[in-house]
Write an enzyme that holds these catalytic residues in place. Structure first.
Site, PDB file in Angstrom:
ATOM      1  N   THR A 174       1.037  -1.149  -0.149  1.00 54.37           N
ATOM      2  CA  THR A 174      -0.028   0.020   0.001  1.00 54.37           C
ATOM      3  C   THR A 174       0.851   1.197   0.049  1.00 54.37           C
ATOM      4  O   THR A 174       2.126   1.220   0.384  1.00 54.37           O
ATOM      5  CB  THR A 174      -0.851  -0.084   1.352  1.00 54.37           C
ATOM      6  N   ARG A 202     -13.855  -7.184  -2.692  1.00 47.75           N
ATOM      7  CA  ARG A 202     -13.285  -6.719  -1.548  1.00 47.75           C
ATOM      8  C   ARG A 202     -12.608  -5.494  -1.347  1.00 47.75           C
ATOM      9  O   ARG A 202     -11.729  -5.015  -2.043  1.00 47.75           O
ATOM     10  CB  ARG A 202     -12.090  -8.092  -1.189  1.00 47.75           C
ATOM     11  N   VAL A 203     -13.223  -4.848  -0.156  1.00 49.93           N
ATOM     12  CA  VAL A 203     -12.749  -3.493   0.124  1.00 49.93           C
ATOM     13  C   VAL A 203     -11.799  -3.702   1.276  1.00 49.93           C
ATOM     14  O   VAL A 203     -12.286  -4.252   2.362  1.00 49.93           O
ATOM     15  CB  VAL A 203     -13.709  -2.502   0.374  1.00 49.93           C
ATOM     16  N   GLY A 204     -10.241  -3.113   1.370  1.00 45.98           N
ATOM     17  CA  GLY A 204      -9.570  -3.334   2.550  1.00 45.98           C
ATOM     18  C   GLY A 204      -9.915  -1.857   3.281  1.00 45.98           C
ATOM     19  O   GLY A 204     -10.872  -1.160   3.296  1.00 45.98           O
ATOM     20  N   ASP A 205      -9.003  -1.700   4.199  1.00 47.60           N
ATOM     21  CA  ASP A 205      -8.724  -0.716   5.158  1.00 47.60           C
ATOM     22  C   ASP A 205      -8.437   0.703   4.617  1.00 47.60           C
ATOM     23  O   ASP A 205      -8.925   1.911   5.043  1.00 47.60           O
ATOM     24  CB  ASP A 205      -7.880  -1.060   6.424  1.00 47.60           C
ATOM     25  N   THR A 225      -0.623   0.327   6.756  1.00 45.28           N
ATOM     26  CA  THR A 225      -0.327  -0.755   5.641  1.00 45.28           C
ATOM     27  C   THR A 225      -0.492  -2.080   6.394  1.00 45.28           C
ATOM     28  O   THR A 225       0.151  -2.130   7.385  1.00 45.28           O
ATOM     29  CB  THR A 225       0.877  -0.639   4.628  1.00 45.28           C
ATOM     30  N   GLY A 226      -1.088  -3.283   5.788  1.00 43.77           N
ATOM     31  CA  GLY A 226      -1.079  -4.334   6.482  1.00 43.77           C
ATOM     32  C   GLY A 226      -2.243  -5.045   6.023  1.00 43.77           C
ATOM     33  O   GLY A 226      -3.242  -4.259   5.475  1.00 43.77           O
ATOM     34  N   GLY A 228      -5.801  -5.732   5.647  1.00 41.42           N
ATOM     35  CA  GLY A 228      -6.918  -4.545   5.945  1.00 41.42           C
ATOM     36  C   GLY A 228      -7.838  -5.157   6.864  1.00 41.42           C
ATOM     37  O   GLY A 228      -8.419  -4.092   7.446  1.00 41.42           O
TER      38      GLY A 228
HETATM   39  N1  ASP Z   1      -3.936  -2.700   3.838  1.00 40.70           N
HETATM   40  C1  ASP Z   1      -4.083  -3.038   2.288  1.00 40.70           C
HETATM   41  C2  ASP Z   1      -5.327  -3.891   2.210  1.00 40.70           C
HETATM   42  O1  ASP Z   1      -5.514  -4.672   3.015  1.00 40.70           O
HETATM   43  C3  ASP Z   1      -2.994  -3.956   1.947  1.00 40.70           C
HETATM   44  C4  ASP Z   1      -1.788  -3.636   2.611  1.00 40.70           C
HETATM   45  O2  ASP Z   1      -1.274  -2.439   2.806  1.00 40.70           O
HETATM   46  O3  ASP Z   1      -0.777  -4.520   2.340  1.00 40.70           O
HETATM   47  O4  ASP Z   1      -6.032  -3.928   1.151  1.00 40.70           O
END
Ligand code: ASP
Length: 319
Positions: A174, A202-205, A225-226, A228
């Site tokens: 991200t 799919r929708v992330g954070d 980032t991580g 979501g």
């Molecule tokens: N946070 C992002 C998501 O889950 C992915 C990421 O940051 O690695 O869409």
């Protein structure tokens, strides 16, 4: 001098050194420098934190080395669905788009939506239509695709078929930025392709205000980032702000607690959730904790010194 500050990230994960050539690592670091330069020149010129975070994120969206815009991850159908958001800490105004398929720079669409003001969050075709109507560049899916992302999707599908675990950097990434401007205002922005082989729709954070992105003047600005799903469950951005407001913690204490304590053991199956954030308070104090081996990151201190890093080594650079 009035305090201004900026920090960026380009995703966290295992970041194995052999996943990219030496030239690619150097290019990725150079793109972090270009992102810092873009954001810093806005702040130095007296521009707003909102414009600064957008400028920094656009550079990383345009780089093939990060999972956002050009170089975004592919979902299970081999389609790019892009999420982004931006928040102005001065007004708590925000804009977010999700599952967009053709917006060249998703963060610009989030910003345009924030300025438009009729909605905070648009998804799917409505987000693409809004961006086109706002005069933003709309491109074909091919623009976003890189050979690396095709290979990552193939690898993820092979892992899924074999029941084996993929490496973190095959999965996600991200980009994001946080800034403090000369007027004392904070802003945050985040943009992502999500993770490779994610379910369609799919929708992330990253576009969820309060989870992957949050900014509130007098408190902090956060971009994460991580995985979501865990950022949404822990409402990470707002949680960091709440710890500062309600517990009186420093930005370092609050961000480190959420990354190293709350996100540890969140998953019964995988243990610690790979996570990182950049968080900035209204005095320009920065925290950039991550619980993985590395996080693409960069920052400029209030005295104008700039740094970029991927793993533990930190390089001073000219912004
Ligand atoms: N946070 C992002 C998501 O889950 C992915 C990421 O940051 O690695 O869409």
């Amino acid at each position: 001098m009035t305090t201004i500050a900026l920090a960026i990230h380009g995703g966290c994960g295992v970041l194995p050194l052999d996943s990219m050539s030496a030239e690619e690592w150097a290019e990725a670091r150079q793109d972090l420098v270009r992102a810092l330069t873009a954001g810093w020149s806005v702040l130095k010129g007296g521009g707003s934190a909102v414009d600064a975070v957008q400028a920094a994120v656009v550079v990383m969206e345009d780089s093939p080395h990060f999972n956002a815009g050009h170089g975004a991850a592919l979902n299970e159908d081999g389609i790019h669905e892009l999420d982004a958001s931006i928040m102005d800490g001065a007004t708590l105004e925000a804009g977010a788009i999700s599952a967009a398929r053709g917006i060249r720079n998703p963060v610009r669409a989030a910003h345009a939506l924030m300025n438009d003001g009729r909605a905070v969050f648009l998804t799917g075709a409505a987000a693409d239509d809004f961006a086109a109507g706002a005069g933003l560049a709309v491109v074909g899916q091919d623009y976003f695709t890189t050979q690396k992302r095709i290979e990552a999707l193939t690898a993820m599908k092979a892992h899924a078929a074999a029941g084996t675990e993929a490496s973190e950097n095959e999965k996600h990434g991200t980009v994001g930025a946080v800034a403090l401007d000369a007027a004392g205002h904070l802003a945050a922005a985040t943009s992502t392709g999500g993770y490779t082989n994610k379910p369609a729709g799919r929708v992330g954070d990253s576009p969820v205000i309060g989870a992957g992105t949050y900014a509130r003047d007098g408190v902090c600005a956060v971009s994460g980032t991580g995985k979501g799903e865990f950022f949404i469950r822990h409402v990470v951005g707002h949680e960091i702000a709440a710890r500062i407001s309600y517990l009186g913690e420093t930005v370092q204490q609050a961000a480190e607690h959420v990354v190293h304590v709350d996100l540890a053991g969140s998953s019964q199956t995988t243990g610690i959730i790979g996570a990182g954030v950049v968080a900035l308070d209204s005095a320009g104090q920065l925290s950039a904790p991550f619980n993985t081996a590395g996080m693409f990151r960069g920052w400029v201190t209030p005295d104008g010194r700039a740094f970029v890093a991927t793993h533990q080594d930190v390089h001073e650079v000219q912004p």
